[in-house]
Design a protein around this motif. Structure first.
Motif, PDB file in Angstrom:
ATOM      1  N   ARG A 214      23.291 106.391  88.760  1.00 14.01           N
ATOM      2  CA  ARG A 214      22.848 105.537  87.662  1.00 14.01           C
ATOM      3  C   ARG A 214      23.292 104.112  87.929  1.00 14.01           C
ATOM      4  NH1 ARG A 214      20.644 105.542  82.808  1.00 14.01           N
ATOM      5  NH2 ARG A 214      21.376 104.067  81.240  1.00 14.01           N
TER       6      ARG A 214
ATOM      7  N   SER B 296      23.472  99.918  86.768  1.00 16.21           N
ATOM      8  CA  SER B 296      23.527  98.997  85.642  1.00 16.21           C
ATOM      9  C   SER B 296      23.860  97.610  86.162  1.00 16.21           C
ATOM     10  CB  SER B 296      24.571  99.444  84.615  1.00 16.21           C
ATOM     11  OG  SER B 296      25.858  99.476  85.195  1.00 16.21           O
TER      12      SER B 296
ATOM     13  N   THR C 256      18.137  94.443  86.958  1.00 15.62           N
ATOM     14  CA  THR C 256      16.886  95.182  86.858  1.00 15.62           C
ATOM     15  C   THR C 256      16.759  96.153  88.020  1.00 15.62           C
ATOM     16  OG1 THR C 256      15.865  93.279  85.773  1.00 15.62           O
ATOM     17  CG2 THR C 256      14.398  94.969  86.675  1.00 15.62           C
ATOM     18  N   PHE C 257      16.770  97.433  87.715  1.00 18.43           N
ATOM     19  CA  PHE C 257      16.818  98.478  88.733  1.00 18.43           C
ATOM     20  C   PHE C 257      15.659  98.386  89.713  1.00 18.43           C
ATOM     21  CE2 PHE C 257      18.337 102.176  90.620  1.00 18.43           C
ATOM     22  CZ  PHE C 257      17.406 103.205  90.623  1.00 18.43           C
TER      23      PHE C 257
ATOM     24  N   ASN D 158      12.670 104.456  87.449  1.00 20.45           N
ATOM     25  CA  ASN D 158      13.035 103.072  87.113  1.00 20.45           C
ATOM     26  C   ASN D 158      13.230 102.879  85.608  1.00 20.45           C
ATOM     27  OD1 ASN D 158      13.050 102.361  89.812  1.00 20.45           O
ATOM     28  ND2 ASN D 158      11.026 101.401  89.773  1.00 20.45           N
TER      29      ASN D 158
ATOM     30  N   ASN E  27      16.779 103.841  85.130  1.00 18.93           N
ATOM     31  CA  ASN E  27      17.750 103.186  86.016  1.00 18.93           C
ATOM     32  C   ASN E  27      18.523 104.194  86.861  1.00 18.93           C
ATOM     33  OD1 ASN E  27      16.974 100.774  84.860  1.00 18.93           O
ATOM     34  ND2 ASN E  27      18.746 100.643  83.504  1.00 18.93           N
TER      35      ASN E  27
END
Length: 126
Positions: free
Chosen positions: A23, A25, A28-29, A74, A77
């Motif tokens: 995951r 953070s 923007t993935f 996406n 994420n």
């Protein structure tokens, strides 16, 4: 600054399946190409799978081709590594990595990546 957190590693038996998650953070993935690597004590970090920003393009080494599958969501994420038909030689610490990139490109070299997770241990018993 991108933060990556892997999860899903555990002790399994040979022939079992396992899915790892990563995951992300902090940014923007979908701006990032992603990859999975693994490492055992005393050895260099090894490429396992890579995926471009969209998920349409992937790459695997021969050692895992046909057994492992990389994917990403996406909207969540999150990137995944589905591992099937696991072997004792798959035992390693697994790391996810990200590289800011656009276009249909994936990256197989450790040095190409900008950010790394802390790793999750996968142990495959015989």
């Amino acid at each position: 600054q991108v933060q990556l957190v892997e999860s899903g590693g555990r002790l399994v038996q040979a022939g079992d399946s396992l899915r790892l998650s990563c995951r992300a953070s902090g940014d923007t993935f979908s701006n990032y190409a992603m990859g999975w690597f693994r490492q055992t004590p005393g050895k260099e970090r090894e490429f396992v799978a890579a995926i471009d920003w969209s998920g349409d393009n992937t790459k695997y080494p021969d050692s895992v081709k046909g057994r492992f599958s990389i994917s990403r969501d996406n909207a969540k994420n999150t990137m995944y590594l589905q591992m099937n038909s696991l072997k004792p030689e798959d035992t390693a610490e697994y790391y996810c990595a990200s590289k800011r990139a656009s276009g249909p490109y994936y990256y197989t070299m450790v040095a190409s990546y900008d950010y790394w997770g802390q790793g999750t241990q996968v142990t495959v018993s015989s």
